[in-house]
Write a protein that holds these residues in place. Structure first.
Motif, PDB file in Angstrom:
ATOM      1  N   MET A  45       0.842  -1.181   0.000  1.00  0.00           N
ATOM      2  CA  MET A  45       0.000   0.000   0.000  1.00  0.00           C
ATOM      3  C   MET A  45       0.884   1.240   0.000  1.00  0.00           C
ATOM      4  N   ILE A  46       0.514   2.202  -0.801  1.00  0.00           N
ATOM      5  CA  ILE A  46       1.250   3.460  -0.903  1.00  0.00           C
ATOM      6  C   ILE A  46       0.649   4.455   0.078  1.00  0.00           C
ATOM      7  N   LEU A  47       1.505   5.143   0.799  1.00  0.00           N
ATOM      8  CA  LEU A  47       1.083   6.207   1.695  1.00  0.00           C
ATOM      9  C   LEU A  47       1.500   7.519   1.054  1.00  0.00           C
ATOM     10  N   MET A  48       0.548   8.447   0.943  1.00  0.00           N
ATOM     11  CA  MET A  48       0.838   9.731   0.304  1.00  0.00           C
ATOM     12  C   MET A  48       0.494  10.864   1.270  1.00  0.00           C
ATOM     13  N   TYR A  49       1.510  11.661   1.599  1.00  0.00           N
ATOM     14  CA  TYR A  49       1.326  12.843   2.429  1.00  0.00           C
ATOM     15  C   TYR A  49       1.060  14.026   1.512  1.00  0.00           C
ATOM     16  N   THR A  50      -0.033  14.737   1.778  1.00  0.00           N
ATOM     17  CA  THR A  50      -0.446  15.851   0.926  1.00  0.00           C
ATOM     18  C   THR A  50      -0.819  17.047   1.798  1.00  0.00           C
ATOM     19  N   SER A  51      -1.249  18.114   1.119  1.00  0.00           N
ATOM     20  CA  SER A  51      -1.826  19.266   1.804  1.00  0.00           C
ATOM     21  C   SER A  51      -2.902  19.851   0.894  1.00  0.00           C
ATOM     22  N   PHE A  52      -3.698  20.722   1.457  1.00  0.00           N
ATOM     23  CA  PHE A  52      -4.767  21.344   0.697  1.00  0.00           C
ATOM     24  C   PHE A  52      -4.211  22.128  -0.496  1.00  0.00           C
ATOM     25  N   GLY A  53      -4.785  21.919  -1.664  1.00  0.00           N
ATOM     26  CA  GLY A  53      -4.453  22.714  -2.845  1.00  0.00           C
ATOM     27  C   GLY A  53      -3.096  22.456  -3.466  1.00  0.00           C
ATOM     28  N   CYS A  54      -2.425  21.404  -3.082  1.00  0.00           N
ATOM     29  CA  CYS A  54      -1.099  21.094  -3.630  1.00  0.00           C
ATOM     30  C   CYS A  54      -1.268  20.493  -5.029  1.00  0.00           C
ATOM     31  N   THR A  55      -0.863  21.228  -6.056  1.00  0.00           N
ATOM     32  CA  THR A  55      -1.065  20.757  -7.431  1.00  0.00           C
ATOM     33  C   THR A  55      -0.259  19.504  -7.732  1.00  0.00           C
ATOM     34  N   SER A  56       0.914  19.375  -7.164  1.00  0.00           N
ATOM     35  CA  SER A  56       1.710  18.164  -7.381  1.00  0.00           C
ATOM     36  C   SER A  56       1.026  16.951  -6.769  1.00  0.00           C
ATOM     37  N   ALA A  57       0.404  17.144  -5.622  1.00  0.00           N
ATOM     38  CA  ALA A  57      -0.320  16.044  -4.977  1.00  0.00           C
ATOM     39  C   ALA A  57      -1.543  15.656  -5.801  1.00  0.00           C
ATOM     40  N   ILE A  58      -2.217  16.632  -6.365  1.00  0.00           N
ATOM     41  CA  ILE A  58      -3.375  16.356  -7.221  1.00  0.00           C
ATOM     42  C   ILE A  58      -2.948  15.534  -8.430  1.00  0.00           C
ATOM     43  N   LYS A  59      -1.818  15.895  -9.037  1.00  0.00           N
ATOM     44  CA  LYS A  59      -1.295  15.142 -10.187  1.00  0.00           C
ATOM     45  C   LYS A  59      -0.904  13.721  -9.780  1.00  0.00           C
ATOM     46  N   ALA A  60      -0.240  13.599  -8.637  1.00  0.00           N
ATOM     47  CA  ALA A  60       0.188  12.275  -8.169  1.00  0.00           C
ATOM     48  C   ALA A  60      -1.025  11.393  -7.878  1.00  0.00           C
ATOM     49  N   LYS A  61      -2.033  11.957  -7.251  1.00  0.00           N
ATOM     50  CA  LYS A  61      -3.246  11.209  -6.936  1.00  0.00           C
ATOM     51  C   LYS A  61      -3.921  10.714  -8.221  1.00  0.00           C
ATOM     52  N   ALA A  62      -4.020  11.599  -9.205  1.00  0.00           N
ATOM     53  CA  ALA A  62      -4.630  11.227 -10.487  1.00  0.00           C
ATOM     54  C   ALA A  62      -3.818  10.118 -11.158  1.00  0.00           C
TER      55      ALA A  62
END
Length: 125
Positions: free
Chosen positions: A1-18
């Motif tokens: 399982m992958i664990l992803m640390y993000t924050s609100f409005g982080c465009t890089s996190a949005i891309k990674a999630k997609a």
């Protein structure tokens, strides 16, 4: 399982999630602004950094600038406490599983989370 640390409005996190969703990879998202990171978790992240604190600490962040010290002058406990009190000092997203550790979104680096047998199939087409 992958664990992803993000924050609100982080465009890089949005891309990674997609990207993870497109590639049918299961992940758990943890927002560092809404969920307190515990000290053991922070220590684990620091241990996983292949190049030291530069991998995950944003020295350009407002939180880091308020520190007023060189990061190398902090003890591990002081650094952990600082990160816990100022989670936005972390670069985002941070993705990790048992074998891989990736910070930010990079089309090449994120492929580390694709199982090796799948990567081999893609490479042989």
């Amino acid at each position: 399982m992958i664990l992803m640390y993000t924050s609100f409005g982080c465009t890089s996190a949005i891309k990674a999630k997609a990207w993870l969703k497109e590639n049918n990879l299961n992940f758990v998202e943890k927002n560092i602004q809404s969920t307190l990171l515990n000290k053991e978790e922070i220590k684990y992240l620091l241990q996983r950094c292949p190049n030291g604190t530069d991998d995950i600490i944003s020295t350009r962040s407002k939180a880091f600038k308020t520190l007023g010290k060189d990061i190398d002058d902090l003890t591990v406990n002081d650094l952990v406490n600082f990160i816990q009190e100022n989670p936005t000092v972390l670069k985002r997203p941070i993705l990790l599983d048992h074998d891989s550790f990736v910070v930010g979104f990079d089309n090449d680096e994120i492929t580390a989370f694709v199982p090796s047998e799948t990567r081999n199939v893609f490479g042989n087409e």
